[in-house]
Design a protein around this motif. Sequence first.
Motif, mmCIF file in Angstrom:
data_model
loop_
_atom_site.group_PDB
_atom_site.id
_atom_site.type_symbol
_atom_site.label_atom_id
_atom_site.label_comp_id
_atom_site.label_asym_id
_atom_site.label_seq_id
_atom_site.Cartn_x
_atom_site.Cartn_y
_atom_site.Cartn_z
ATOM 1 N N UNK A 82 0.832 -1.195 0.000
ATOM 2 C CA UNK A 82 0.000 0.000 0.000
ATOM 3 C C UNK A 82 0.868 1.247 0.000
ATOM 4 N N UNK A 83 0.346 2.277 -0.609
ATOM 5 C CA UNK A 83 1.041 3.562 -0.723
ATOM 6 C C UNK A 83 1.163 4.222 0.660
ATOM 7 N N UNK A 84 2.375 4.596 1.083
ATOM 8 C CA UNK A 84 2.535 5.263 2.384
ATOM 9 C C UNK A 84 1.810 6.601 2.488
ATOM 10 N N UNK A 85 1.338 7.158 1.364
ATOM 11 C CA UNK A 85 0.652 8.446 1.392
ATOM 12 C C UNK A 85 -0.849 8.322 1.649
ATOM 13 N N UNK A 86 -1.374 7.110 1.746
ATOM 14 C CA UNK A 86 -2.803 6.947 1.952
ATOM 15 C C UNK A 86 -3.241 7.492 3.317
ATOM 16 N N UNK A 87 -4.455 8.001 3.356
ATOM 17 C CA UNK A 87 -5.011 8.547 4.597
ATOM 18 C C UNK A 87 -5.571 7.413 5.455
ATOM 19 N N UNK A 88 -5.857 7.679 6.745
ATOM 20 C CA UNK A 88 -6.469 6.639 7.586
ATOM 21 C C UNK A 88 -7.747 6.062 6.995
ATOM 22 N N UNK A 89 -8.577 6.910 6.422
ATOM 23 C CA UNK A 89 -9.823 6.448 5.804
ATOM 24 C C UNK A 89 -9.535 5.455 4.685
ATOM 25 N N UNK A 90 -8.566 5.773 3.843
ATOM 26 C CA UNK A 90 -8.230 4.899 2.713
ATOM 27 C C UNK A 90 -7.578 3.602 3.184
ATOM 28 N N UNK A 91 -6.713 3.712 4.168
ATOM 29 C CA UNK A 91 -6.063 2.512 4.708
ATOM 30 C C UNK A 91 -7.087 1.562 5.312
ATOM 31 N N UNK A 92 -8.025 2.103 6.059
ATOM 32 C CA UNK A 92 -9.034 1.264 6.710
ATOM 33 C C UNK A 92 -9.807 0.459 5.674
ATOM 34 N N UNK A 93 -10.138 1.080 4.553
ATOM 35 C CA UNK A 93 -10.850 0.360 3.500
ATOM 36 C C UNK A 93 -10.034 -0.835 3.007
ATOM 37 N N UNK A 94 -8.752 -0.615 2.740
ATOM 38 C CA UNK A 94 -7.901 -1.696 2.233
ATOM 39 C C UNK A 94 -7.718 -2.803 3.271
ATOM 40 N N UNK A 95 -7.528 -2.415 4.533
ATOM 41 C CA UNK A 95 -7.360 -3.428 5.588
ATOM 42 C C UNK A 95 -8.590 -4.339 5.671
ATOM 43 N N UNK A 96 -9.760 -3.734 5.574
ATOM 44 C CA UNK A 96 -10.986 -4.508 5.699
ATOM 45 C C UNK A 96 -11.271 -5.325 4.443
#
Length: 506
Positions: A82-96
């Motif tokens: 995952x891109x280190x520039x992603x926001x918490x909102x975007x990261x949460x989507x990918x994690x789930x």
Amino acid sequence: MTNLATLLTASAAARPDARAVVLDDAVLGYGALDDLSARAASMLVSAGVVPGDRVAMILPNVPHMPIAYYGILRMGGVVVPLNPLLTPRELAYHFEDAEVSVVLVWEAVAGATREAVAGLGRQLPVVEISAAGTLQTLAQVPPLPEVLDQADDDPAVLLYTSGTTGRPKGAVLTHHNLLSNAQLSAELFSLGPGDVMFGGLPFFHVFGQTVALNGVVCAGATVTLLPRFDPARALEILARDEVTVFAGVPSMYIALLHAAGDGPVDLPRLRAGVSGGAALPVEILERFEKVFGAPIYEGYGLSETSPVVCFNQQGQARKPGSIGTAVRGARLKVVDDQDREVPVGEVGELVVAGEYVMAGYWRNPEATAAAVRDGWFHTGDLARVDEDGFYYIVDRKKDMVLRGGYNVYPREVEEVIYQFPGIAEAAVVGVPDEEMGEEVAAVVAFRDVPADGATGKLGELDAFVRERVALYKQPRWYKVVDELPKGPTGKILKRSLDLTGAQRRS
């Protein structure tokens, strides 16, 4: 044995003392990289990760990245870069969506990951990777002695891309997909143990991951890293490390030319440039070859194709402006709306088949069925082929913006804009930019606020969007209108948008 990690174990067995990864004064040999990745694999097993588990990896181009990458692979895990520039909102989507079991994150960007995990409603272990501390920790972990044998069609990497829905989709790339494309890349660019590849393309992206990491490791060559692209630093690295092959996107070539001035630049070891990700203007290609004295080989690929499927190949004629010919293991054709092949020279959709096409989209059979029909992956790109078998991209995917090598999917940004109170309509498009290739522009209409009175609202909207999407996705240009142009069905006509008078944000 089929496991992408065997690229590393084979090169380490053949030349353990050879340089694998360089970052300024830090040098990691093949033997050390092999050993550390085996210890990383052991650490993951001890943490309860089992074969088939998805492991999110949020790392810039530092030596720790290949250590973690091959460590995950050798114990049978699936890498989710995952891109280190992603926001918490975007990261949460990918994690789930990927249902990741653990997150490996670079210490400098761990805050966003911690915030994302806190809102998940489930426990998700987070391992912070630090420059020195992680290597010291790994030294205390016994290495995992074996590389887990995998089936050809077992998932190796889950690469997130996007489609018409705007929701990122995970392209499932198998061990065979990536292993064979890495071997192809090494052959295409004649990589060998004496070569040094420029490593400025992000490894979380398929181009950098296959060509500048896996292809290099396959050949037993060296990759010299630049975590954040800067043209002046890139020129220093090209000279200092005697780079032989430069892999980059068009915006990188443009930036290098600006940094070089009138040239010529004396880089006697540089023998080739590799360009992909977007069309490279012929003028830029010719200027680069004149200033740097090395030919550029332009090609084409996508996340869903591992990625390389077409290239101007060494040993045959090059045609500037084309993406070259189909590579071995890939079949290409141009089809009409009924999937019938069109005559030579006519424009249609480029479709791809062969051993590099993904297994499908992660847990999304509907999207997979729409994209892959009768074994042919539909790229969404308009192309034509000439009588010599050279392909030309006529237009990119209809809406995607390519900013400095990063794919920006307008629908994803539009969904955030629509969350702002008072927005009536919005459209995000790309506008030409000399430095980045394209910049992101947003055209919006507010409810109950005329365009000539919306200056204050625009500042609030910009701040709202900045908080919710990664830096590279944020619009740099805004224009307010009273109403966006629409077709007979009410669909916004992006090609009819007029950006005259758009304001560049500060």
